[in-house]
Design an enzyme around this catalytic site. Sequence first.
Site, PDB file in Angstrom:
ATOM      1  CG  HIS A  79      -1.368   3.609   4.562  1.00 23.04           C
ATOM      2  ND1 HIS A  79      -2.509   3.035   5.086  1.00 23.04           N
ATOM      3  CD2 HIS A  79      -0.701   2.615   3.934  1.00 23.04           C
ATOM      4  CE1 HIS A  79      -2.543   1.753   4.764  1.00 23.04           C
ATOM      5  NE2 HIS A  79      -1.448   1.461   4.079  1.00 23.04           N
ATOM      6  CB  SER A 107      -0.927   0.003   1.213  1.00 19.40           C
ATOM      7  OG  SER A 107      -0.173  -0.202   2.395  1.00 19.40           O
ATOM      8  CG  ASP A 122      -4.348   5.042   7.148  1.00 21.24           C
ATOM      9  OD1 ASP A 122      -3.160   5.018   7.547  1.00 21.24           O
ATOM     10  OD2 ASP A 122      -4.741   4.384   6.169  1.00 21.24           O
TER      11      ASP A 122
END
Length: 393
Positions: free
Chosen positions: A344, A51, A341
């Site tokens: 990230h 991610s 978050d």
Amino acid sequence: MAWGGVIGGRWEWISVMGWWLLLLAVAGYLVPATEAACSAERVVIFNFGDSNSDTGGLSAGLGYIFPLPEGRIFFNRSTGRVCDGRLILDLLCESLNTSYLSPYLESLGSDFRNGANFAISGSATQPRNQPFSLFIQVLQFFRFKSKSLELVAQGSKNLVNEEGFKNAIYMIDIGQNDLSAAFGSNASFDIAIAKIPSIIAEIKNAIKMLHDTGSRNFWIHNTGPLGCLPQKLALPRKNDTNLDPYGCLSALNIGAMEFNSQLSNLCDELRSEYTDATIVYTDIYSIKYDLIANSTEYGFESPVMACCGYGGPPYNYNANITCGNSNCQVCSENLKYISWDGVHYSDAANTIVASKILSTEYSNPKLKFDYFYRNHSLCLTIVFFLLLLNFLC
Ligand SMILES: *[C@@H]1O[C@H](CO)[C@@H](O)[C@H](O)[C@H]1NC(C)=O
Ligand SMILES: *[C@@H]1O[C@H](CO)[C@@H](O)[C@H](O)[C@H]1NC(C)=O
Ligand SMILES: *[C@@H]1O[C@H](CO)[C@@H](O)[C@H](O)[C@H]1NC(C)=O
Ligand SMILES: *[C@@H]1O[C@H](CO)[C@@H](O)[C@H](O)[C@H]1NC(C)=O
Ligand SMILES: *[C@@H]1O[C@H](CO)[C@@H](O)[C@H](O)[C@H]1NC(C)=O
Ligand SMILES: *[C@@H]1O[C@H](CO)[C@@H](O)[C@H](O)[C@H]1NC(C)=O
């Protein structure tokens, strides 16, 4: 006319005409040649990872939607990125004036002229045969490459050709999820540390597979300070004696540093083995750790608290109510948070990280990210003048 005074007689006129014809011929010959050279110099990037560099692959692959507030600062819509804006990869693409990489799995609206992104959120190196491990991502790349070359041979102009694959930058940013799993289980620190060599072996295998098939330019990111993620800090723990001076979990950071040390050694080893390749290792850990340690100097709020999450201070992270959940709490848009978050980094943090990567100060060897495309703008300038010349003639 200015020429009138200069060109007095018939012979001078013929001589000028001769020069024009010569220039026309030279330009006519050089334009296609230079254009061919330039197309070989076109920026092409293939990225593999999780991610941290997924520009929409998981969304495309599994149909997940990451709704607002994801993307709120920059894209203002769901792009499949897990971030309020741009990822480090996006900012590196901006630095080369190339568009953001299209995810390999995105079937609509993709443009693969400048490469493709195989990174998928949640990916790890292990287990290797499970979607979308690093190994599977490399297999997807092989399929992409053979299909591209097949179509190029049939005349397609909108895909990377043989030369493009050879000159492309191959980026890898993976390992965070492997480490997270290793240290997240109930296993002891020593058992988790003992798993690192097998993660490194997978990265080595990926680079080897790519090198064996002609890839030459590698750009490897190490992993960030795992113990500074609000997601890890929010887990229940018995006491706080294991926190470092900046409030991060020491054990997890030691684990990340051990992984990085082995990854750096791997890059050294491969650099001496593949003398025809360039392998740049970039120390993302030091960049991110400095950002957290010196957060106020960079203008950031609470360095180990998530902007988007649940529960408020000190971490604003709850595994049951993560960012995107209808009950999540989001910081105000004008506040600068490092963690978007809990897992990230934010667009603002990534912007600083990318600028530090571009400084070369954290890379070994200290090559600029545009190293592989240095002559690109020169080449475009030449084409421009040749075209202008052609037009005037
Ligand atoms: C983002 O989109 C929303 C809804 O489409 C709109 O109201 C808002 O003004 C947009 N914000 C920016 C910064 O473009
Ligand atoms: C990108 O564009 C900017 C502004 O036009 C220019 O200064 C820079 O040199 C370009 N970078 C590359 C790598 O072409
Ligand atoms: C972790 O270990 C503790 C005791 O060492 C045990 O009580 C607990 O159930 C374990 N948790 C998991 C998820 O295995
Ligand atoms: C806190 O953790 C440390 C290291 O794990 C341990 O030595 C110490 O006894 C613990 N203190 C309390 C009060 O539990
Ligand atoms: C914080 O900034 C200072 C001054 O630039 C630097 O010496 C130090 O290494 C930084 N801290 C970390 C943890 O990087
Ligand atoms: C999340 O939900 C589970 C199941 O309801 C519960 O056991 C757990 O304590 C919750 N976790 C947090 C951080 O609230």
